[in-house]
Write a protein that holds these residues in place. Structure first.
Motif, PDB file in Angstrom:
ATOM      1  N   UNK A 558      -2.278  34.971 -12.755  1.00 53.03           N
ATOM      2  CA  UNK A 558      -3.637  34.495 -12.541  1.00 53.03           C
ATOM      3  C   UNK A 558      -4.598  35.623 -12.862  1.00 53.03           C
ATOM      4  N   UNK A 559      -5.591  35.314 -13.686  1.00 54.28           N
ATOM      5  CA  UNK A 559      -6.590  36.310 -14.054  1.00 54.28           C
ATOM      6  C   UNK A 559      -7.969  35.909 -13.595  1.00 54.28           C
ATOM      7  N   UNK A 560      -8.717  36.870 -13.085  1.00 49.06           N
ATOM      8  CA  UNK A 560     -10.126  36.650 -12.754  1.00 49.06           C
ATOM      9  C   UNK A 560     -10.942  37.708 -13.469  1.00 49.06           C
ATOM     10  N   UNK A 561     -11.810  37.279 -14.393  1.00 56.06           N
ATOM     11  CA  UNK A 561     -12.581  38.198 -15.226  1.00 56.06           C
ATOM     12  C   UNK A 561     -13.965  38.398 -14.632  1.00 56.06           C
ATOM     13  N   UNK A 562     -14.318  39.650 -14.389  1.00 54.59           N
ATOM     14  CA  UNK A 562     -15.693  39.999 -14.040  1.00 54.59           C
ATOM     15  C   UNK A 562     -16.456  40.278 -15.332  1.00 54.59           C
ATOM     16  N   UNK A 563     -17.749  39.967 -15.355  1.00 53.60           N
ATOM     17  CA  UNK A 563     -18.565  40.095 -16.566  1.00 53.60           C
ATOM     18  C   UNK A 563     -18.000  39.237 -17.695  1.00 53.60           C
ATOM     19  N   UNK A 564     -17.572  38.023 -17.352  1.00 55.86           N
ATOM     20  CA  UNK A 564     -16.955  37.157 -18.360  1.00 55.86           C
ATOM     21  C   UNK A 564     -17.943  36.808 -19.469  1.00 55.86           C
TER      22      UNK A 564
END
Length: 610
Positions: A558-564
């Motif tokens: 599972x990935x969560x991108x900040x500044x997507x």
């Protein structure tokens, strides 16, 4: 009479259509069309706003990657620098241990990278064994010293016997440690290692060997963890970072890291004044003078290549080839707006970009030693350099009034701090500088990393050049694609009429080799996206500024991108099947290797059995 009237009407219609087509053709070649053309960089305002707000990249999270090195060794410092930069590009949390000052705390490290020649720098034999047996992973970047720790641990490293030190050359990839290059073999001294002559046991996975079959890279499982051993010295070289990245990605299970996924091609000195007169080789081969050759043969061939293999050219404009370095700059005799307009229009029409290479081909430096090394004149001050760029800008604006130039290619890949300031003073739209990536042995070139500089300019180095692919070029490309998912190449129009850069070949032979070169790039890396300098730079900047937090279980990533931002790509190495994908897409690009595109800030990859 009625019949004749109908026939005359048809004739009039045909004449009208021919007249209309003629007007359309004239219109397409006129300044009116050029005035309507605009630079298509929709991300520019967003990027500038981001820089103004100084959006910061969040803190790195996830597994901890420890690098152990000894600061008193120049060799160790180079190994450490390459490992650290590669991990930074991969967005991995990193802890540095200088073994000259501190002991490595293995209990704090999920993966440990040894950037020295001594196993003892990781701790005692018992500590190392226990660490790996309990699930730790160790990457050894260098040939080891045959000290007491080595004598005890060598079998755990997958070695059955060992002998003296040797210096094997070349490399044969027995795996896809470099993406797309399994089976690649080169026997050349540009790859020469200091290694130990040794044999491996039957359970060890050999990934690469030298041309004479000296084992260079292998993986040895031990307990719940594993060792990855490089039996050589070339990981100290910047261009071998892909080998480090590939080795790490094959050491760890379900390894994922961000890449740029870009493919760029620059044509330096184009558009630019074309020499008048004839060239013996061109006259013999094509019965044309130099301008006719470039207009009728070379440029159509280059456009054909771009369309055939999926490239978008970024041209580097030169106004004059005079060596004038003092004002005034607007009175040079060799400027030729005809070629600027004709070639520039077709380059833009093909999807390309126009950039600045310089008013002339004199590198922007104030140091006479640097200038003389390249046979150039030295500039007097920053203001004269700025004036030359203002003249170039005015020259291009007259041809393309509404087109905004944002990319700069330094002449001879040389640029000083003073030259950079002069560029910024004269050129507010400057966004990208593209010089070179490789280490420069002379120390005079402008060598770059992929980064956003403190002044907001995006650094976008080029990797290779020319119309022929050498063994070193292929090695460089394979490493850079594996590490960064990035291909960037440049060529010059006058390579064709240069004896050394043409390898004394005519254009037909050159073009055939060039065609094969670009065909191999397309065939090996069909997934790379063609882009121009500035459009790619905005996407590179987005990738540099984003951060991703991973949650990794046995059967899920599972990935969560900040500044997507859109166009975020990752390389995933796993021997498991990819099952359900949520908010992402996967493309298989090699054995157990996938290109993942994140469609949203939160995405998931369900993994099956191996």
């Amino acid at each position: 009479m009625n019949f004749k009237s109908k026939e005359l009407r048809k004739v009039y219609i045909i004449l009208f259509l021919l007249f209309a087509c003629g007007l359309l053709l004239l219109f397409s070649r006129s300044q009116t069309v050029l005035k309507a053309q605009k630079a298509d960089h929709p991300q520019r305002n967003q990027y500038l706003a981001t820089m103004k707000n100084q959006r910061k990249t969040p803190q790195l999270t996830g597994d901890n990657y420890c690098i152990a090195y000894n600061s008193s060794s120049d060799y160790n410092r180079k190994l450490k620098a390459n490992a650290e930069k590669a991990l930074e590009n991969m967005k991995k949390r990193t802890t540095i241990f200088d073994t000259k000052e501190h002991r490595v705390k293995l209990k704090d490290c999920n993966t440990t990278i040894l950037a020295t020649e001594h196993l003892k720098d990781l701790g005692s034999v018992e500590t190392i064994e226990k660490y790996v047996q309990n699930g730790g992973f160790v990457l050894l970047m260098s040939v080891l010293n045959q000290d007491a720790e080595y004598q005890i641990l060598y079998r755990k490293l997958g070695i059955s016997s060992f002998g003296d030190y040797v210096s094997p050359q070349g490399i044969h990839l027995l795996s896809n440690v470099l993406i797309g290059e399994k089976g690649y073999k080169v026997d050349d001294d540009f790859i020469t290692n200091d290694s130990i002559s040794l044999d491996l046991d039957d359970q060890t996975e050999l990934l690469a060997e030298s041309a004479d079959k000296t084992p260079l890279l292998w993986k040895s499982k031990y307990g719940e963890g594993a060792f990855m051993i490089f039996n050589g010295t070339i990981m100290q070289e910047k261009i071998s970072r892909g080998l480090f990245t590939g080795a790490l990605s094959l050491l760890l299970p379900d390894f994922i890291y961000p890449v740029f996924n870009e493919k760029l091609f620059y044509i330096d000195d184009f558009p630019a004044p074309i020499p008048k007169g004839r060239n013996a080789a061109i006259s013999k081969e094509y019965q044309r003078d130099i301008p006719s050759f470039y207009n009728e043969i070379w440029w159509p061939n280059m456009l054909k290549t771009a369309k055939k293999y999926g490239f978008k050219y970024t041209g580097g404009i030169i106004e004059s080839y005079t060596d004038v370095v003092t004002p005034p700059f607007d009175s040079v005799e060799d400027k030729d707006s005809h070629y600027l307009i004709a070639f520039g229009r077709e380059l833009l029409k093909s999807g390309g970009e126009l950039g600045f290479h310089g008013f002339n081909h004199q590198s922007l430096v104030l140091d006479s030693k640097v200038s003389s090394a390249y046979g150039y004149k030295v500039w007097k001050d920053e203001e004269d350099m700025s004036d030359s760029i203002r003249e170039l800008s005015a020259y291009v604006s007259r041809a393309f009034p509404n087109y905004k130039i944002t990319s700069y290619i330094p002449p001879s890949n040389v640029l000083s701090e003073e030259g950079r300031r002069a560029l910024k003073a004269a050129w507010p739209d400057l966004t990208v500088i593209s010089s070179v990536y490789r280490e420069d042995m002379t120390g005079l070139g402008y060598v770059q990393e992929f980064e956003i500089a403190k002044d907001g300019i995006i650094e976008m180095p080029r990797i290779t050049s020319g119309y022929f692919e050498s063994g070193f070029d292929r090695w460089s490309i394979a490493n850079t694609v594996t590490e960064l998912g990035y291909f960037s190449h440049f060529a010059h129009p006058d390579d064709v009429i240069s004896e050394d850069r043409s390898n004394n070949l005519g254009w037909k032979e050159m073009y055939d080799e060039f065609d094969q070169y670009m065909a191999r790039i397309k065939g090996t890396y069909p997934w790379l996206r063609a882009n121009t300098s500035t459009d790619a730079a905005y996407e590179v900047a987005n990738t540099l500024q984003m951060q991703v937090e991973w949650k990794h279980t046995k059967n899920r990533l599972e990935g969560h991108i900040s500044n997507y931002a859109p166009n975020q790509f990752y390389i995933l190495r796993t021997d498991k099947k990819l099952n359900r994908l949520e908010h992402c897409e996967a493309t298989k690009i090699d054995t157990h290797t996938y290109l993942i595109e994140a469609k949203k800030a939160d995405f998931k990859i369900d993994l099956g059995e191996s």
